[in-house]
Design a protein around this motif. Structure first.
Motif, PDB file in Angstrom:
ATOM      1  N   THR A   1       0.840  -1.201   0.000  1.00 47.46           N
ATOM      2  CA  THR A   1       0.000   0.000   0.000  1.00 47.46           C
ATOM      3  C   THR A   1       0.875   1.251   0.000  1.00 47.46           C
ATOM      4  O   THR A   1       1.984   1.248   0.534  1.00 47.46           O
ATOM      5  N   ARG A   2       0.364   2.322  -0.597  1.00 45.13           N
ATOM      6  CA  ARG A   2       0.980   3.658  -0.562  1.00 45.13           C
ATOM      7  C   ARG A   2      -0.135   4.615  -0.128  1.00 45.13           C
ATOM      8  O   ARG A   2      -1.111   4.806  -0.861  1.00 45.13           O
ATOM      9  N   VAL A   3       0.042   5.193   1.055  1.00 41.59           N
ATOM     10  CA  VAL A   3      -1.060   5.885   1.720  1.00 41.59           C
ATOM     11  C   VAL A   3      -0.726   7.367   1.909  1.00 41.59           C
ATOM     12  O   VAL A   3       0.350   7.699   2.418  1.00 41.59           O
ATOM     13  N   PRO A   4      -1.639   8.280   1.512  1.00 41.33           N
ATOM     14  CA  PRO A   4      -1.414   9.701   1.800  1.00 41.33           C
ATOM     15  C   PRO A   4      -1.147   9.920   3.286  1.00 41.33           C
ATOM     16  O   PRO A   4      -1.788   9.291   4.139  1.00 41.33           O
ATOM     17  N   VAL A   5      -0.209  10.796   3.583  1.00 42.96           N
ATOM     18  CA  VAL A   5       0.223  11.017   4.968  1.00 42.96           C
ATOM     19  C   VAL A   5      -0.963  11.309   5.875  1.00 42.96           C
ATOM     20  O   VAL A   5      -1.076  10.757   6.983  1.00 42.96           O
ATOM     21  N   GLU A   6      -1.876  12.149   5.418  1.00 41.33           N
ATOM     22  CA  GLU A   6      -2.979  12.582   6.269  1.00 41.33           C
ATOM     23  C   GLU A   6      -4.001  11.473   6.516  1.00 41.33           C
ATOM     24  O   GLU A   6      -4.839  11.576   7.417  1.00 41.33           O
ATOM     25  N   LYS A   7      -3.937  10.382   5.738  1.00 42.04           N
ATOM     26  CA  LYS A   7      -4.902   9.287   5.878  1.00 42.04           C
ATOM     27  C   LYS A   7      -4.313   8.058   6.541  1.00 42.04           C
ATOM     28  O   LYS A   7      -5.034   7.075   6.772  1.00 42.04           O
ATOM     29  N   PHE A   8      -3.023   8.096   6.856  1.00 42.31           N
ATOM     30  CA  PHE A   8      -2.355   6.861   7.252  1.00 42.31           C
ATOM     31  C   PHE A   8      -2.906   6.276   8.547  1.00 42.31           C
ATOM     32  O   PHE A   8      -3.174   5.068   8.633  1.00 42.31           O
ATOM     33  N   SER A   9      -3.089   7.089   9.561  1.00 44.91           N
ATOM     34  CA  SER A   9      -3.541   6.573  10.868  1.00 44.91           C
ATOM     35  C   SER A   9      -4.890   5.882  10.755  1.00 44.91           C
ATOM     36  O   SER A   9      -5.085   4.773  11.275  1.00 44.91           O
ATOM     37  N   ASP A  10      -5.823   6.518  10.068  1.00 41.88           N
ATOM     38  CA  ASP A  10      -7.155   5.925   9.910  1.00 41.88           C
ATOM     39  C   ASP A  10      -7.088   4.630   9.111  1.00 41.88           C
ATOM     40  O   ASP A  10      -7.798   3.659   9.422  1.00 41.88           O
ATOM     41  N   PHE A  11      -6.236   4.616   8.070  1.00 39.26           N
ATOM     42  CA  PHE A  11      -6.119   3.418   7.248  1.00 39.26           C
ATOM     43  C   PHE A  11      -5.540   2.255   8.062  1.00 39.26           C
ATOM     44  O   PHE A  11      -6.021   1.120   7.975  1.00 39.26           O
ATOM     45  N   GLU A  12      -4.543   2.538   8.862  1.00 44.10           N
ATOM     46  CA  GLU A  12      -3.941   1.485   9.683  1.00 44.10           C
ATOM     47  C   GLU A  12      -4.954   0.902  10.665  1.00 44.10           C
ATOM     48  O   GLU A  12      -5.024  -0.324  10.856  1.00 44.10           O
TER      49      GLU A  12
ATOM     50  N   THR B   1       4.626  -6.381   9.630  1.00 44.46           N
ATOM     51  CA  THR B   1       5.045  -5.306   8.744  1.00 44.46           C
ATOM     52  C   THR B   1       6.372  -5.644   8.068  1.00 44.46           C
ATOM     53  O   THR B   1       7.311  -6.105   8.722  1.00 44.46           O
ATOM     54  N   ILE B   2       6.435  -5.422   6.765  1.00 44.75           N
ATOM     55  CA  ILE B   2       7.678  -5.581   6.004  1.00 44.75           C
ATOM     56  C   ILE B   2       8.373  -4.227   5.909  1.00 44.75           C
ATOM     57  O   ILE B   2       9.560  -4.097   6.217  1.00 44.75           O
ATOM     58  N   VAL B   3       7.637  -3.224   5.462  1.00 45.60           N
ATOM     59  CA  VAL B   3       8.134  -1.853   5.375  1.00 45.60           C
ATOM     60  C   VAL B   3       7.021  -0.924   5.833  1.00 45.60           C
ATOM     61  O   VAL B   3       5.873  -1.060   5.413  1.00 45.60           O
ATOM     62  N   LYS B   4       7.373   0.003   6.707  1.00 47.66           N
ATOM     63  CA  LYS B   4       6.434   1.066   7.064  1.00 47.66           C
ATOM     64  C   LYS B   4       7.243   2.364   7.152  1.00 47.66           C
ATOM     65  O   LYS B   4       8.063   2.548   8.049  1.00 47.66           O
ATOM     66  N   ASP B   5       7.017   3.245   6.196  1.00 49.54           N
ATOM     67  CA  ASP B   5       7.762   4.500   6.169  1.00 49.54           C
ATOM     68  C   ASP B   5       7.468   5.357   7.381  1.00 49.54           C
ATOM     69  O   ASP B   5       6.342   5.361   7.895  1.00 49.54           O
ATOM     70  N   ASP B   6       8.488   6.093   7.805  1.00 47.80           N
ATOM     71  CA  ASP B   6       8.266   7.125   8.805  1.00 47.80           C
ATOM     72  C   ASP B   6       7.450   8.258   8.173  1.00 47.80           C
ATOM     73  O   ASP B   6       7.349   8.372   6.952  1.00 47.80           O
ATOM     74  N   ASN B   7       6.912   9.097   9.023  1.00 48.42           N
ATOM     75  CA  ASN B   7       6.116  10.221   8.543  1.00 48.42           C
ATOM     76  C   ASN B   7       7.039  11.378   8.185  1.00 48.42           C
ATOM     77  O   ASN B   7       7.606  12.026   9.063  1.00 48.42           O
ATOM     78  N   ALA B   8       7.263  11.620   6.881  1.00 46.80           N
ATOM     79  CA  ALA B   8       8.148  12.693   6.417  1.00 46.80           C
ATOM     80  C   ALA B   8       7.307  13.902   6.018  1.00 46.80           C
ATOM     81  O   ALA B   8       6.279  13.758   5.350  1.00 46.80           O
ATOM     82  N   PRO B   9       7.732  15.107   6.395  1.00 44.56           N
ATOM     83  CA  PRO B   9       6.946  16.301   6.061  1.00 44.56           C
ATOM     84  C   PRO B   9       7.000  16.610   4.571  1.00 44.56           C
ATOM     85  O   PRO B   9       7.991  16.312   3.898  1.00 44.56           O
ATOM     86  N   ASN B  10       5.950  17.228   4.072  1.00 41.94           N
ATOM     87  CA  ASN B  10       5.963  17.721   2.699  1.00 41.94           C
ATOM     88  C   ASN B  10       6.830  18.976   2.610  1.00 41.94           C
ATOM     89  O   ASN B  10       7.040  19.677   3.601  1.00 41.94           O
ATOM     90  N   THR B  11       7.336  19.239   1.426  1.00 38.44           N
ATOM     91  CA  THR B  11       8.130  20.441   1.174  1.00 38.44           C
ATOM     92  C   THR B  11       7.197  21.589   0.790  1.00 38.44           C
ATOM     93  O   THR B  11       6.306  21.412  -0.040  1.00 38.44           O
ATOM     94  N   SER B  12       7.422  22.736   1.379  1.00 37.49           N
ATOM     95  CA  SER B  12       6.594  23.905   1.068  1.00 37.49           C
ATOM     96  C   SER B  12       6.816  24.347  -0.369  1.00 37.49           C
ATOM     97  O   SER B  12       7.957  24.460  -0.824  1.00 37.49           O
ATOM     98  N   VAL B  13       5.721  24.600  -1.072  1.00 32.45           N
ATOM     99  CA  VAL B  13       5.810  25.092  -2.451  1.00 32.45           C
ATOM    100  C   VAL B  13       5.093  26.433  -2.525  1.00 32.45           C
ATOM    101  O   VAL B  13       4.106  26.615  -3.249  1.00 32.45           O
ATOM    102  N   ASP B  14       5.624  27.367  -1.728  1.00 33.86           N
ATOM    103  CA  ASP B  14       5.105  28.729  -1.731  1.00 33.86           C
ATOM    104  C   ASP B  14       6.255  29.676  -1.446  1.00 33.86           C
ATOM    105  O   ASP B  14       7.416  29.261  -1.362  1.00 33.86           O
ATOM    106  N   GLU B  15       5.949  30.955  -1.275  1.00 29.93           N
ATOM    107  CA  GLU B  15       6.989  31.978  -1.145  1.00 29.93           C
ATOM    108  C   GLU B  15       7.783  31.858   0.150  1.00 29.93           C
ATOM    109  O   GLU B  15       8.825  32.523   0.301  1.00 29.93           O
ATOM    110  N   THR B  16       7.344  31.023   1.087  1.00 31.26           N
ATOM    111  CA  THR B  16       8.108  30.834   2.324  1.00 31.26           C
ATOM    112  C   THR B  16       9.364  30.006   2.103  1.00 31.26           C
ATOM    113  O   THR B  16      10.248  29.975   2.953  1.00 31.26           O
TER     114      THR B  16
END
Length: 398
Positions: free
Chosen positions: A273-284, A302-317
């Motif tokens: 599975t490949r799960v959007p970060v914001e949906k992972f807890s509910d999916f699990e 579990t074979i592989v469970k990625d850590d929760n990595a932040p998204n990169t900002s794509v704005d003027e910040t």
């Protein structure tokens, strides 16, 4: 284009073909020919060459272009040396010969994922150095190992080493997905990969009996739940026209059984599975509930469970995003932003606190990464070099 530029571009194509002919393919990869090739490139271009080995047989090559202000946070340009296996009988060209056809298409395993990308970085730097340009920030071109099997013994370990931290990275580019048209995509985050085994234990017995509590019934219950969920996610793709917020789920392996007339004591199914970060807890929580409902003796490993990595900002910040976008806009290219549909080493860079954008400089190319007859047109490869000639200074001067 003058003769000198044509000669430089022809040499770049031959450098790519030489790199592609190194069969750095699983299993049992010998990375040493890649290292020797990259050492030659570093010496020719004038880059500092280092190799780091957090795991003995998984080296990471770092080619460094020192900036005018080396105390500033540096830029990483990342690609990986390893490539996936091939089914050679399905190819129209030998997958490690790097043949060029009459249209200029180069066929080779790894040309899209990601050997062309690594050479585009280097050839852009070669041209920038020859023009007399020196970056303000130091630029590191990294060629890493073990990406195609998940990076667990590759970038995931490398980012935790003192040697990596000494690179002092403030921003990174990593692989994206080639564009099939003139629209390019910047990937600012990734879904969390969760690969797991579900062990379904049950009552064994003779194949002629209708026993209760069998392993097969539990597998059936779970597969029904998994595939109902999968169908609903596929329907969302049709509605949304993109996959940023869609969970992908696939059955990839089934194990169990001893012979045709014996009900076995256990079946095991493997789910990717490949799960959007914001949906992972509910999916699990949902998956664990389905396993509970399937009956006694059902367990998840579990074979592989990625850590929760932040998204990169794509704005003027994000000054690096602003610089990157300005470079793309300056080339009159249409730019979109998305969550990456698969997984890359970018998730480990983001997890280490380094804002990372996934980007491929190649356009107008049918996506064939991991597929038969993986290819890239020579002219498109060269065009990508000149895109990085614009992008790298923008980032290095941010």
């Amino acid at each position: 284009m003058d003769d000198a530029s044509k000669k430089l571009d022809s040499a770049a194509i031959e450098n790519l073909r030489t790199y592609l002919r190194i069969p750095s393919v699983y299993p049992n990869i010998d990375y040493e020919p890649c290292l020797k090739f990259l050492k030659i490139q570093a010496d020719e271009i004038g880059l500092i060459y280092n190799v780091y080995r957090p795991v003995k047989n998984n080296p990471h090559v770092v080619l460094t272009w020192t900036g005018k202000e080396p105390t500033l946070g540096s830029i990483i340009l990342n690609s990986h040396m390893d490539v996936v296996p091939v089914f050679e009988d399905k190819w129209s060209h030998k997958p490690f010969d790097a043949d060029i056809d009459e249209k200029g298409d180069i066929y080779a395993r790894g040309i899209q994922d990601t050997k062309a990308l690594g050479i585009q970085y280097l050839e852009a730097i070669r041209r920038l150095k020859q023009s007399g340009y020196q970056p303000k920030r130091t630029v590191h071109v990294t060629f890493v190992s073990d990406e195609e099997t998940g990076g667990l013994e590759g970038m995931k370990l490398f980012v935790k080493t003192p040697e990596f931290k000494q690179l002092n990275a403030s921003f990174a580019l990593d692989e994206g997905v080639l564009s099939e048209n003139n629209i390019v995509t910047a990937y600012y985050g990734e879904k969390r990969s969760w690969k797991f085994e579900v062990h379904c234990a049950g009552q064994p017995g003779h194949g002629s009996l209708l026993l209760d509590n069998t392993a097969g019934e539990k597998v059936q219950y779970l597969l029904n739940k998994f595939y109902e969920f999968r169908a609903a996610e596929k329907k969302k793709i049709q509605e949304l026209q993109y996959t940023d917020h869609i969970t992908t789920l696939n059955l990839t392996m089934i194990r169990g059984g001893v012979q045709a007339n014996v009900i076995p004591p256990e079946f095991t199914i493997v789910i990717d599975t490949r799960v959007p970060v914001e949906k992972f807890s509910d999916f699990e929580v949902q998956v664990n509930q389905w396993c509970k409902e399937a009956g006694t003796g059902v367990t998840i490993e579990t074979i592989v469970k990625d850590d929760n990595a932040p998204n990169t900002s794509v704005d003027e910040t994000n000054i690096f995003w602003t610089a990157f976008k300005s470079a793309i806009d300056g080339m009159n290219m249409t730019l979109k932003t998305h969550i990456h549909p698969a997984n890359t080493d970018g998730r480990y860079l983001r997890g280490a606190g380094i804002p990372t954008i996934g980007y491929s400089a190649s356009t107008n190319t049918k996506i064939r990464a991991h597929d038969n007859d993986e290819y890239l047109n020579a002219d498109e490869f060269v065009s990508g070099i000149y895109r990085f000639v614009k992008i790298i200074p923008a980032l290095a001067n941010a």
